[in-house]
Design a protein around this motif. Structure first.
Motif, PDB file in Angstrom:
ATOM      1  N   GLN A  94      14.222  39.058  33.091  1.00  0.00           N
ATOM      2  CA  GLN A  94      14.221  39.892  31.888  1.00  0.00           C
ATOM      3  C   GLN A  94      14.057  41.379  32.223  1.00  0.00           C
ATOM      4  O   GLN A  94      13.399  42.109  31.503  1.00  0.00           O
ATOM      5  N   HIS A  95      14.678  41.829  33.281  1.00  0.00           N
ATOM      6  CA  HIS A  95      14.613  43.250  33.634  1.00  0.00           C
ATOM      7  C   HIS A  95      15.149  44.127  32.511  1.00  0.00           C
ATOM      8  O   HIS A  95      14.593  45.198  32.235  1.00  0.00           O
ATOM      9  N   ALA A  96      16.220  43.698  31.861  1.00  0.00           N
ATOM     10  CA  ALA A  96      16.811  44.507  30.779  1.00  0.00           C
ATOM     11  C   ALA A  96      15.819  44.674  29.625  1.00  0.00           C
ATOM     12  O   ALA A  96      15.715  45.761  29.044  1.00  0.00           O
ATOM     13  N   ALA A  97      15.077  43.633  29.303  1.00  0.00           N
ATOM     14  CA  ALA A  97      14.092  43.719  28.222  1.00  0.00           C
ATOM     15  C   ALA A  97      12.974  44.679  28.607  1.00  0.00           C
ATOM     16  O   ALA A  97      12.540  45.509  27.792  1.00  0.00           O
ATOM     17  N   PHE A  98      12.508  44.612  29.854  1.00  0.00           N
ATOM     18  CA  PHE A  98      11.465  45.544  30.295  1.00  0.00           C
ATOM     19  C   PHE A  98      11.992  46.974  30.287  1.00  0.00           C
ATOM     20  O   PHE A  98      11.278  47.907  29.907  1.00  0.00           O
ATOM     21  N   SER A  99      13.241  47.159  30.668  1.00  0.00           N
ATOM     22  CA  SER A  99      13.842  48.493  30.659  1.00  0.00           C
ATOM     23  C   SER A  99      13.874  49.067  29.240  1.00  0.00           C
ATOM     24  O   SER A  99      13.576  50.254  29.034  1.00  0.00           O
ATOM     25  N   ARG A 100      14.219  48.253  28.254  1.00  0.00           N
ATOM     26  CA  ARG A 100      14.211  48.716  26.851  1.00  0.00           C
ATOM     27  C   ARG A 100      12.793  49.094  26.422  1.00  0.00           C
ATOM     28  O   ARG A 100      12.582  50.098  25.749  1.00  0.00           O
ATOM     29  N   TYR A 101      11.826  48.275  26.809  1.00  0.00           N
ATOM     30  CA  TYR A 101      10.410  48.520  26.514  1.00  0.00           C
ATOM     31  C   TYR A 101       9.972  49.855  27.113  1.00  0.00           C
ATOM     32  O   TYR A 101       9.398  50.703  26.434  1.00  0.00           O
ATOM     33  N   ALA A 102      10.267  50.068  28.390  1.00  0.00           N
ATOM     34  CA  ALA A 102       9.881  51.300  29.073  1.00  0.00           C
ATOM     35  C   ALA A 102      10.591  52.511  28.476  1.00  0.00           C
ATOM     36  O   ALA A 102       9.981  53.574  28.314  1.00  0.00           O
ATOM     37  N   THR A 103      11.860  52.360  28.148  1.00  0.00           N
ATOM     38  CA  THR A 103      12.622  53.464  27.555  1.00  0.00           C
ATOM     39  C   THR A 103      11.986  53.918  26.247  1.00  0.00           C
ATOM     40  O   THR A 103      11.885  55.120  25.983  1.00  0.00           O
ATOM     41  N   ALA A 104      11.532  52.979  25.446  1.00  0.00           N
ATOM     42  CA  ALA A 104      10.862  53.336  24.184  1.00  0.00           C
ATOM     43  C   ALA A 104       9.582  54.123  24.469  1.00  0.00           C
ATOM     44  O   ALA A 104       9.281  55.100  23.782  1.00  0.00           O
ATOM     45  N   TRP A 105       8.826  53.737  25.500  1.00  0.00           N
ATOM     46  CA  TRP A 105       7.613  54.488  25.844  1.00  0.00           C
ATOM     47  C   TRP A 105       7.943  55.918  26.242  1.00  0.00           C
ATOM     48  O   TRP A 105       7.127  56.819  26.082  1.00  0.00           O
ATOM     49  N   GLY A 106       9.154  56.139  26.734  1.00  0.00           N
ATOM     50  CA  GLY A 106       9.571  57.497  27.077  1.00  0.00           C
ATOM     51  C   GLY A 106       9.563  58.442  25.887  1.00  0.00           C
ATOM     52  O   GLY A 106       9.408  59.650  26.049  1.00  0.00           O
ATOM     53  N   ARG A 107       9.722  57.907  24.699  1.00  0.00           N
ATOM     54  CA  ARG A 107       9.608  58.698  23.452  1.00  0.00           C
ATOM     55  C   ARG A 107       8.179  58.688  22.914  1.00  0.00           C
ATOM     56  O   ARG A 107       7.668  59.705  22.458  1.00  0.00           O
ATOM     57  N   ILE A 108       7.546  57.538  22.977  1.00  0.00           N
ATOM     58  CA  ILE A 108       6.256  57.329  22.317  1.00  0.00           C
ATOM     59  C   ILE A 108       5.104  58.016  23.054  1.00  0.00           C
ATOM     60  O   ILE A 108       4.278  58.691  22.434  1.00  0.00           O
ATOM     61  N   GLY A 152       0.532  62.067  23.215  1.00  0.00           N
ATOM     62  CA  GLY A 152      -0.365  62.903  24.009  1.00  0.00           C
ATOM     63  C   GLY A 152      -0.475  62.584  25.486  1.00  0.00           C
ATOM     64  O   GLY A 152      -1.248  63.219  26.190  1.00  0.00           O
ATOM     65  N   GLY A 153       0.293  61.621  25.978  1.00  0.00           N
ATOM     66  CA  GLY A 153       0.257  61.316  27.411  1.00  0.00           C
ATOM     67  C   GLY A 153       1.349  62.055  28.158  1.00  0.00           C
ATOM     68  O   GLY A 153       2.382  62.403  27.582  1.00  0.00           O
ATOM     69  N   ASP A 154       1.122  62.312  29.420  1.00  0.00           N
ATOM     70  CA  ASP A 154       2.136  62.901  30.301  1.00  0.00           C
ATOM     71  C   ASP A 154       2.759  61.756  31.092  1.00  0.00           C
ATOM     72  O   ASP A 154       2.163  61.259  32.050  1.00  0.00           O
ATOM     73  N   LEU A 155       3.935  61.331  30.663  1.00  0.00           N
ATOM     74  CA  LEU A 155       4.584  60.187  31.302  1.00  0.00           C
ATOM     75  C   LEU A 155       5.202  60.607  32.631  1.00  0.00           C
ATOM     76  O   LEU A 155       6.081  61.471  32.664  1.00  0.00           O
ATOM     77  N   ILE A 156       4.739  60.011  33.707  1.00  0.00           N
ATOM     78  CA  ILE A 156       5.345  60.240  35.017  1.00  0.00           C
ATOM     79  C   ILE A 156       6.587  59.370  35.139  1.00  0.00           C
ATOM     80  O   ILE A 156       7.619  59.812  35.596  1.00  0.00           O
ATOM     81  N   GLY A 157       6.483  58.123  34.685  1.00  0.00           N
ATOM     82  CA  GLY A 157       7.660  57.269  34.682  1.00  0.00           C
ATOM     83  C   GLY A 157       7.329  55.796  34.747  1.00  0.00           C
ATOM     84  O   GLY A 157       6.199  55.400  35.022  1.00  0.00           O
ATOM     85  N   TYR A 158       8.361  55.003  34.470  1.00  0.00           N
ATOM     86  CA  TYR A 158       8.330  53.555  34.628  1.00  0.00           C
ATOM     87  C   TYR A 158       9.323  53.203  35.718  1.00  0.00           C
ATOM     88  O   TYR A 158      10.360  53.863  35.859  1.00  0.00           O
ATOM     89  N   PHE A 159       9.023  52.147  36.463  1.00  0.00           N
ATOM     90  CA  PHE A 159       9.836  51.779  37.607  1.00  0.00           C
ATOM     91  C   PHE A 159      10.049  50.270  37.630  1.00  0.00           C
ATOM     92  O   PHE A 159       9.091  49.507  37.563  1.00  0.00           O
ATOM     93  N   LEU A 160      11.306  49.845  37.735  1.00  0.00           N
ATOM     94  CA  LEU A 160      11.674  48.440  37.865  1.00  0.00           C
ATOM     95  C   LEU A 160      11.895  48.102  39.337  1.00  0.00           C
ATOM     96  O   LEU A 160      12.239  48.986  40.128  1.00  0.00           O
ATOM     97  N   PRO A 161      11.780  46.828  39.700  1.00  0.00           N
ATOM     98  CA  PRO A 161      12.084  46.430  41.072  1.00  0.00           C
ATOM     99  C   PRO A 161      13.544  46.743  41.412  1.00  0.00           C
ATOM    100  O   PRO A 161      14.426  46.603  40.562  1.00  0.00           O
ATOM    101  N   ASP A 195       9.554  40.813  40.704  1.00  0.00           N
ATOM    102  CA  ASP A 195       8.783  40.578  39.484  1.00  0.00           C
ATOM    103  C   ASP A 195       7.634  41.559  39.296  1.00  0.00           C
ATOM    104  O   ASP A 195       6.694  41.300  38.552  1.00  0.00           O
ATOM    105  N   VAL A 196       7.693  42.720  39.952  1.00  0.00           N
ATOM    106  CA  VAL A 196       6.645  43.726  39.804  1.00  0.00           C
ATOM    107  C   VAL A 196       7.275  45.045  39.377  1.00  0.00           C
ATOM    108  O   VAL A 196       8.220  45.532  40.008  1.00  0.00           O
ATOM    109  N   ALA A 197       6.762  45.597  38.282  1.00  0.00           N
ATOM    110  CA  ALA A 197       7.200  46.899  37.772  1.00  0.00           C
ATOM    111  C   ALA A 197       5.970  47.783  37.651  1.00  0.00           C
ATOM    112  O   ALA A 197       4.831  47.300  37.675  1.00  0.00           O
ATOM    113  N   TRP A 198       6.211  49.098  37.507  1.00  0.00           N
ATOM    114  CA  TRP A 198       5.107  50.060  37.484  1.00  0.00           C
ATOM    115  C   TRP A 198       5.300  51.058  36.353  1.00  0.00           C
ATOM    116  O   TRP A 198       6.430  51.410  36.003  1.00  0.00           O
TER     117      TRP A 198
END
Length: 112
Positions: A15-29, A34-43, A49-52
């Motif tokens: 479900q990498h695509a689902a996690f990518s959609r989830y992370a992309t939404a956090w890029g706006r939220i 008030g957070g400084d987003l450094i980024g999300y990272f997929l394997p 099976d580990v993302a950051w």
């Protein structure tokens, strides 16, 4: 960046695509709340099976303000609910880190 929340996710490797959609939404939220987003990272290679996710804050008081804003944010609530419904996050671990200023954002030297 005074403190960084380092989030390790164990995800469903199918479900990498689902996690990518989830992370992309956090890029706006996250920045809106008030957070400084450094980024999300997929394997990419190796473990599949580990993302950051990495989010920085001035201090823990700023993090607490962020948490309150996040709870009031409709898109944030929907993103959490989507992750729970689709179950692509199997486990989540959080560590709090303090960066060493002299080592942050050091660009590589370009040979001339």
């Amino acid at each position: 960046m005074a403190i960084t929340c380092f989030i390790r996710y164990q995800i469903d490797p199918f479900q990498h695509a689902a996690f990518s959609r989830y992370a992309t939404a956090w890029g706006r939220i996250i920045p809106r709340c008030g957070g400084d987003l450094i980024g999300y990272f997929l394997p990419h290679e190796g473990t599949n099976d580990v993302a950051w996710g990495l989010i920085s804050f001035e201090d823990m008081a700023a993090y607490e303000r962020y948490r309150a804003a996040l709870k009031a944010d409709g898109e944030g609530r929907r993103n959490f609910e989507m992750a729970q419904t689709q179950r692509f996050i199997l486990r989540e671990e959080r560590s709090w880190l303090a960066g060493i200023p002299a080592t942050l954002n050091q660009a590589r030297e370009v040979a001339t």
